[in-house]
Design a protein around this motif. Structure first.
Motif, mmCIF file in Angstrom:
data_model
loop_
_atom_site.group_PDB
_atom_site.id
_atom_site.type_symbol
_atom_site.label_atom_id
_atom_site.label_comp_id
_atom_site.label_asym_id
_atom_site.label_seq_id
_atom_site.Cartn_x
_atom_site.Cartn_y
_atom_site.Cartn_z
ATOM 1 N N THR A 150 6.585 9.645 7.578
ATOM 2 C CA THR A 150 6.060 9.057 8.047
ATOM 3 C C THR A 150 4.134 8.877 7.181
ATOM 4 N N VAL A 151 4.759 9.603 6.467
ATOM 5 C CA VAL A 151 3.720 9.061 4.462
ATOM 6 C C VAL A 151 4.064 7.847 4.785
ATOM 7 N N ASP A 152 5.485 7.231 3.998
ATOM 8 C CA ASP A 152 6.172 6.474 3.208
ATOM 9 C C ASP A 152 5.760 5.363 4.110
ATOM 10 N N TYR A 153 6.153 5.787 5.587
ATOM 11 C CA TYR A 153 5.318 4.204 6.645
ATOM 12 C C TYR A 153 4.324 3.827 6.546
ATOM 13 N N MET A 154 3.358 5.203 6.478
ATOM 14 C CA MET A 154 1.515 4.501 6.197
ATOM 15 C C MET A 154 1.707 4.061 5.118
ATOM 16 N N LEU A 155 2.096 4.524 3.369
ATOM 17 C CA LEU A 155 2.211 4.021 2.584
ATOM 18 C C LEU A 155 2.133 2.280 2.690
ATOM 19 N N GLU A 156 3.559 1.893 3.384
ATOM 20 C CA GLU A 156 4.188 0.979 3.105
ATOM 21 C C GLU A 156 3.277 0.237 4.257
ATOM 22 N N ASN A 157 2.819 -0.192 5.214
ATOM 23 C CA ASN A 157 1.823 -0.397 5.750
ATOM 24 C C ASN A 157 0.359 -0.524 6.056
#
Length: 253
Positions: A150-157
């Motif tokens: 989810t943190v990855d998703y935040m950083l990518e989006n």
């Protein structure tokens, strides 16, 4: 920074005989893993902590090898995906959660930051990476693959509208649980973490490009130029135009 100071700084750094002083500095920080890789993923430099983490006897044993040679394949694949994203976008990766394996075979989590490295023509030629172990959050069970993804998703989006309840659901947590973990690990709420990511990106575009501020606001995920200006001033103390003038004295608005 004025032009005279910029020239003095550039001249001083040009006199430094070798860039390897950076590696030596990180050798003295056993809780920080430092490395430099080229665009093919080959290690150019590695700190002593990284050498120990990889189970190697000497730094020379890592030079020219890739993550696939040194880490379990799932870890190597994750690192390679991150690197490819950085090389494709030119955007740094900041405070990314990564699973790591310690010498005793146990697993834990670390915070990783990767910065692109450029040649004299402004082309990305590699990256520099630092990772710091998160011993206490790991042992407390605050981080798992769902939360990290989810943190990855935040950083990518971060340039897209993101709702906290959707992010918490993605992590398999209640919104309150998600917020507690974000504050424990990053010392920021989820909303503050998103704003930080957006401000970081806007600051880089202001310093490195001549894009109009309204366009930068769009790229960084703000609803409009006013929203960017308000948040930017609140976080940095500068209006975006003032920050650009500070970082690029010769820039024309």
């Amino acid at each position: 920074m004025n032009n005279e100071l910029a020239r003095w700084r550039e001249a001083f750094m040009a006199r430094v005989a070798s860039p390897w002083y950076v590696e030596t500095l990180f050798d003295r920080l056993p809780d920080i893993v430092f490395s430099v890789k080229d665009k093919q993923g080959r290690y150019v430099s590695m700190s002593e902590a990284a050498v120990v983490r990889c189970g190697l006897k000497r730094k020379q044993d890592a030079i020219g090898k890739t993550a696939y040679d040194l880490f379990p394949r799932p870890m190597a694949e994750r690192y390679a995906r991150q690197d490819e994203r950085l090389f494709n976008t030119g955007k740094p990766i900041v405070d990314n959660l990564d699973l790591t394996v310690y010498r005793d075979g146990s697993a834990g989590w670390c915070l990783t930051t990767k910065e692109p490295l450029y040649d004299g023509q402004g082309r990305v030629i590699g990256l520099a990476c630092i990772s710091k172990d998160l011993i206490e959050p790991s042992r407390a069970g605050l981080i798992d693959s769902g939360f990290a993804d989810t943190v990855d998703y935040m950083l990518e989006n971060y340039d897209q509208p993101l709702r906290m309840e959707d992010l918490a659901r993605r992590a398999g947590l209640s919104q309150a649980q998600f917020e507690r973990r974000m504050k424990k690990i990053f010392h920021l709420s989820a909303g503050q973490y998103l704003i930080k990511a957006r401000i970081d990106h806007a600051a880089r575009l202001l310093a490195a490009t001549a894009l109009p501020i309204a366009e930068i606001a769009q790229h960084a995920g703000f609803s409009d130029q006013s929203a960017l200006s308000r948040q930017f001033r609140q976080v940095t103390g500068f209006a975006p135009r003032q920050y650009r003038q500070l970082m690029r004295p010769d820039a024309e608005e």
